[in-house]
Design a protein around this motif. Structure first.
Motif, PDB file in Angstrom:
ATOM      1  N   SER A   1      45.955  36.836  55.837  1.00 29.69           N
ATOM      2  CA  SER A   1      47.219  36.675  56.557  1.00 29.69           C
ATOM      3  C   SER A   1      48.360  37.193  55.685  1.00 29.69           C
ATOM      4  CB  SER A   1      47.448  35.211  56.926  1.00 29.69           C
ATOM      5  OG  SER A   1      47.659  34.443  55.778  1.00 29.69           O
ATOM      6  N   GLU A   2      49.457  37.527  56.317  1.00 28.79           N
ATOM      7  CA  GLU A   2      50.606  38.081  55.577  1.00 28.79           C
ATOM      8  C   GLU A   2      51.137  37.124  54.534  1.00 28.79           C
ATOM      9  OE1 GLU A   2      53.779  40.017  57.700  1.00 28.79           O
ATOM     10  OE2 GLU A   2      52.412  40.532  59.314  1.00 28.79           O
ATOM     11  N   SER A   3      51.096  35.834  54.824  1.00 29.81           N
ATOM     12  CA  SER A   3      51.648  34.858  53.879  1.00 29.81           C
ATOM     13  C   SER A   3      50.774  34.701  52.636  1.00 29.81           C
ATOM     14  CB  SER A   3      51.816  33.503  54.563  1.00 29.81           C
ATOM     15  OG  SER A   3      50.570  33.039  55.035  1.00 29.81           O
ATOM     16  N   ASP A   4      49.468  34.965  52.752  1.00 32.61           N
ATOM     17  CA  ASP A   4      48.561  34.790  51.617  1.00 32.61           C
ATOM     18  C   ASP A   4      48.424  36.024  50.737  1.00 32.61           C
ATOM     19  OD1 ASP A   4      47.995  32.214  52.342  1.00 32.61           O
ATOM     20  OD2 ASP A   4      46.183  32.730  53.454  1.00 32.61           O
ATOM     21  N   ASN A   5      48.814  37.188  51.226  1.00 33.91           N
ATOM     22  CA  ASN A   5      48.514  38.406  50.478  1.00 33.91           C
ATOM     23  C   ASN A   5      49.416  38.628  49.267  1.00 33.91           C
ATOM     24  OD1 ASN A   5      50.882  39.373  51.581  1.00 33.91           O
ATOM     25  ND2 ASN A   5      49.947  41.097  52.630  1.00 33.91           N
ATOM     26  N   ARG A   6      50.418  37.805  49.052  1.00 30.44           N
ATOM     27  CA  ARG A   6      51.307  37.982  47.893  1.00 30.44           C
ATOM     28  C   ARG A   6      50.594  37.649  46.583  1.00 30.44           C
ATOM     29  NH1 ARG A   6      55.031  35.525  51.634  1.00 30.44           N
ATOM     30  NH2 ARG A   6      54.312  33.535  50.830  1.00 30.44           N
ATOM     31  N   ASN A   7      49.773  36.624  46.570  1.00 32.23           N
ATOM     32  CA  ASN A   7      49.126  36.169  45.335  1.00 32.23           C
ATOM     33  C   ASN A   7      47.818  36.885  45.041  1.00 32.23           C
ATOM     34  OD1 ASN A   7      51.170  34.341  45.157  1.00 32.23           O
ATOM     35  ND2 ASN A   7      49.987  32.613  45.862  1.00 32.23           N
ATOM     36  N   ILE A   8      47.259  37.583  46.010  1.00 34.25           N
ATOM     37  CA  ILE A   8      45.947  38.191  45.846  1.00 34.25           C
ATOM     38  C   ILE A   8      46.054  39.455  44.996  1.00 34.25           C
ATOM     39  CG2 ILE A   8      44.029  39.275  47.057  1.00 34.25           C
ATOM     40  CD1 ILE A   8      44.611  37.390  49.378  1.00 34.25           C
ATOM     41  N   LEU A   9      45.164  39.549  44.027  1.00 33.01           N
ATOM     42  CA  LEU A   9      45.117  40.713  43.151  1.00 33.01           C
ATOM     43  C   LEU A   9      44.124  41.731  43.713  1.00 33.01           C
ATOM     44  CD1 LEU A   9      45.021  38.791  39.766  1.00 33.01           C
ATOM     45  CD2 LEU A   9      46.990  39.892  40.827  1.00 33.01           C
ATOM     46  N   THR A  10      44.602  42.929  44.000  1.00 36.24           N
ATOM     47  CA  THR A  10      43.736  43.955  44.569  1.00 36.24           C
ATOM     48  C   THR A  10      43.377  45.033  43.555  1.00 36.24           C
ATOM     49  OG1 THR A  10      45.671  45.140  45.401  1.00 36.24           O
ATOM     50  CG2 THR A  10      44.585  43.622  46.921  1.00 36.24           C
ATOM     51  N   ASP A  11      44.098  45.092  42.460  1.00 35.91           N
ATOM     52  CA  ASP A  11      43.840  46.092  41.421  1.00 35.91           C
ATOM     53  C   ASP A  11      43.028  45.445  40.304  1.00 35.91           C
ATOM     54  OD1 ASP A  11      43.865  48.264  39.739  1.00 35.91           O
ATOM     55  OD2 ASP A  11      45.980  48.061  39.180  1.00 35.91           O
ATOM     56  N   ILE A  12      41.908  46.047  39.984  1.00 35.94           N
ATOM     57  CA  ILE A  12      41.023  45.466  38.964  1.00 35.94           C
ATOM     58  C   ILE A  12      41.698  45.397  37.598  1.00 35.94           C
ATOM     59  CG2 ILE A  12      39.879  47.617  38.318  1.00 35.94           C
ATOM     60  CD1 ILE A  12      37.266  45.829  38.278  1.00 35.94           C
ATOM     61  N   HIS A  13      42.638  46.290  37.345  1.00 37.47           N
ATOM     62  CA  HIS A  13      43.331  46.299  36.052  1.00 37.47           C
ATOM     63  C   HIS A  13      44.277  45.105  35.907  1.00 37.47           C
ATOM     64  CE1 HIS A  13      41.569  50.143  35.286  1.00 37.47           C
ATOM     65  NE2 HIS A  13      42.076  50.616  36.412  1.00 37.47           N
ATOM     66  N   GLN A  14      44.638  44.478  37.028  1.00 40.10           N
ATOM     67  CA  GLN A  14      45.459  43.268  36.978  1.00 40.10           C
ATOM     68  C   GLN A  14      44.611  42.043  36.641  1.00 40.10           C
ATOM     69  OE1 GLN A  14      46.852  43.466  41.040  1.00 40.10           O
ATOM     70  NE2 GLN A  14      48.913  44.041  40.370  1.00 40.10           N
ATOM     71  N   ILE A  15      43.291  42.180  36.711  1.00 39.67           N
ATOM     72  CA  ILE A  15      42.379  41.045  36.533  1.00 39.67           C
ATOM     73  C   ILE A  15      41.641  41.103  35.204  1.00 39.67           C
ATOM     74  CG2 ILE A  15      40.400  39.837  37.522  1.00 39.67           C
ATOM     75  CD1 ILE A  15      41.185  41.171  40.226  1.00 39.67           C
ATOM     76  N   THR A  16      41.039  42.244  34.910  1.00 38.76           N
ATOM     77  CA  THR A  16      40.179  42.346  33.720  1.00 38.76           C
ATOM     78  C   THR A  16      40.989  42.183  32.441  1.00 38.76           C
ATOM     79  OG1 THR A  16      40.379  44.760  33.789  1.00 38.76           O
ATOM     80  CG2 THR A  16      38.440  43.799  34.818  1.00 38.76           C
ATOM     81  N   GLY A  17      40.382  41.503  31.493  1.00 31.03           N
ATOM     82  CA  GLY A  17      41.017  41.277  30.198  1.00 31.03           C
ATOM     83  C   GLY A  17      41.870  40.022  30.147  1.00 31.03           C
ATOM     84  N   LYS A  18      42.109  39.413  31.286  1.00 26.12           N
ATOM     85  CA  LYS A  18      42.913  38.186  31.308  1.00 26.12           C
ATOM     86  C   LYS A  18      41.984  36.978  31.277  1.00 26.12           C
ATOM     87  CE  LYS A  18      46.797  40.350  33.443  1.00 26.12           C
ATOM     88  NZ  LYS A  18      47.608  40.495  34.597  1.00 26.12           N
ATOM     89  N   ARG A  19      42.535  35.851  30.875  1.00 29.79           N
ATOM     90  CA  ARG A  19      41.749  34.620  30.739  1.00 29.79           C
ATOM     91  C   ARG A  19      41.975  33.703  31.939  1.00 29.79           C
ATOM     92  NH1 ARG A  19      39.486  34.442  25.830  1.00 29.79           N
ATOM     93  NH2 ARG A  19      40.388  35.762  24.205  1.00 29.79           N
ATOM     94  N   ALA A  20      40.913  32.999  32.308  1.00 27.62           N
ATOM     95  CA  ALA A  20      40.978  32.055  33.428  1.00 27.62           C
ATOM     96  C   ALA A  20      41.719  30.789  33.009  1.00 27.62           C
ATOM     97  CB  ALA A  20      39.569  31.706  33.893  1.00 27.62           C
ATOM     98  N   LYS A  21      42.622  30.317  33.853  1.00 28.16           N
ATOM     99  CA  LYS A  21      43.367  29.084  33.559  1.00 28.16           C
ATOM    100  C   LYS A  21      42.467  27.865  33.677  1.00 28.16           C
ATOM    101  CE  LYS A  21      47.982  30.532  34.979  1.00 28.16           C
ATOM    102  NZ  LYS A  21      49.085  30.267  35.913  1.00 28.16           N
ATOM    103  N   THR A  22      41.585  27.873  34.679  1.00 27.55           N
ATOM    104  CA  THR A  22      40.657  26.769  34.907  1.00 27.55           C
ATOM    105  C   THR A  22      39.265  27.351  35.113  1.00 27.55           C
ATOM    106  OG1 THR A  22      40.992  26.843  37.300  1.00 27.55           O
ATOM    107  CG2 THR A  22      42.421  25.370  36.053  1.00 27.55           C
ATOM    108  N   ALA A  23      38.277  26.488  35.214  1.00 31.70           N
ATOM    109  CA  ALA A  23      36.914  26.943  35.511  1.00 31.70           C
ATOM    110  C   ALA A  23      36.904  27.493  36.938  1.00 31.70           C
ATOM    111  CB  ALA A  23      35.926  25.798  35.369  1.00 31.70           C
ATOM    112  N   LEU A  24      36.356  28.688  37.097  1.00 34.54           N
ATOM    113  CA  LEU A  24      36.320  29.340  38.402  1.00 34.54           C
ATOM    114  C   LEU A  24      34.877  29.465  38.866  1.00 34.54           C
ATOM    115  CD1 LEU A  24      38.899  32.183  37.695  1.00 34.54           C
ATOM    116  CD2 LEU A  24      39.325  29.982  38.799  1.00 34.54           C
ATOM    117  N   LYS A  25      34.632  29.182  40.117  1.00 30.62           N
ATOM    118  CA  LYS A  25      33.288  29.218  40.682  1.00 30.62           C
ATOM    119  C   LYS A  25      32.983  30.572  41.301  1.00 30.62           C
ATOM    120  CE  LYS A  25      32.245  24.893  39.983  1.00 30.62           C
ATOM    121  NZ  LYS A  25      31.251  24.545  39.028  1.00 30.62           N
TER     122      LYS A  25
END
Length: 122
Positions: free
Chosen positions: A75-99
């Motif tokens: 939905s339009e309201s949810d797409n602000r927080n979603i990361l679509t670029d892998i470079h925005q994700i890789t190399g960063k640390r998880a704040k909490t345990a992720l399933k």
């Protein structure tokens, strides 16, 4: 004889008429559902997103091997927080345990600057 035949025809016609009414109402419900789905789809979009393939403990770095790309409706309201670029994700640390199966969002990962500041404070 004709009288008995017409009674038998009426007895057989009653369940058939009920089935016809049931099918018509079911058809109307399906048309309404299709209309609602089309309206719902106008309010969102399909995105290629990154999903976790396996669990990650809190504080661990996210690598490419943990991620899998999928296409989902968002939905339009949810797409602000979603990361679509892998470079925005890789190399960063998880704040909490992720399933496994978790949709990667910006609020689940430490930003590099915040991680460095947290290390300097300790």
């Amino acid at each position: 004889m004709l009288f008995y035949g017409s009674i038998g025809g009426c007895i057989a016609a009653i369940p058939l008429a009920l089935l016809l009414v049931l099918q018509c109402s079911s058809n109307i419900n399906l048309k309404q559902q299709i209309f609602y789905y089309k309206e719902w789809e106008k309010e969102g979009l399909y995105l290629h997103v990154w999903i976790l393939k396996k669990d990650i403990s809190a504080g661990n770095k996210v690598t490419r091997s943990y991620l899998e790309k999928k296409k989902i409706w968002v939905s339009e309201s949810d797409n602000r927080n979603i990361l679509t670029d892998i470079h925005q994700i890789t190399g960063k640390r998880a704040k909490t345990a992720l399933k496994k199966g978790t949709l990667m969002k910006s609020d689940l990962l430490y930003q590099k600057n915040k991680q460095k500041n947290a290390k300097q404070k300790t």
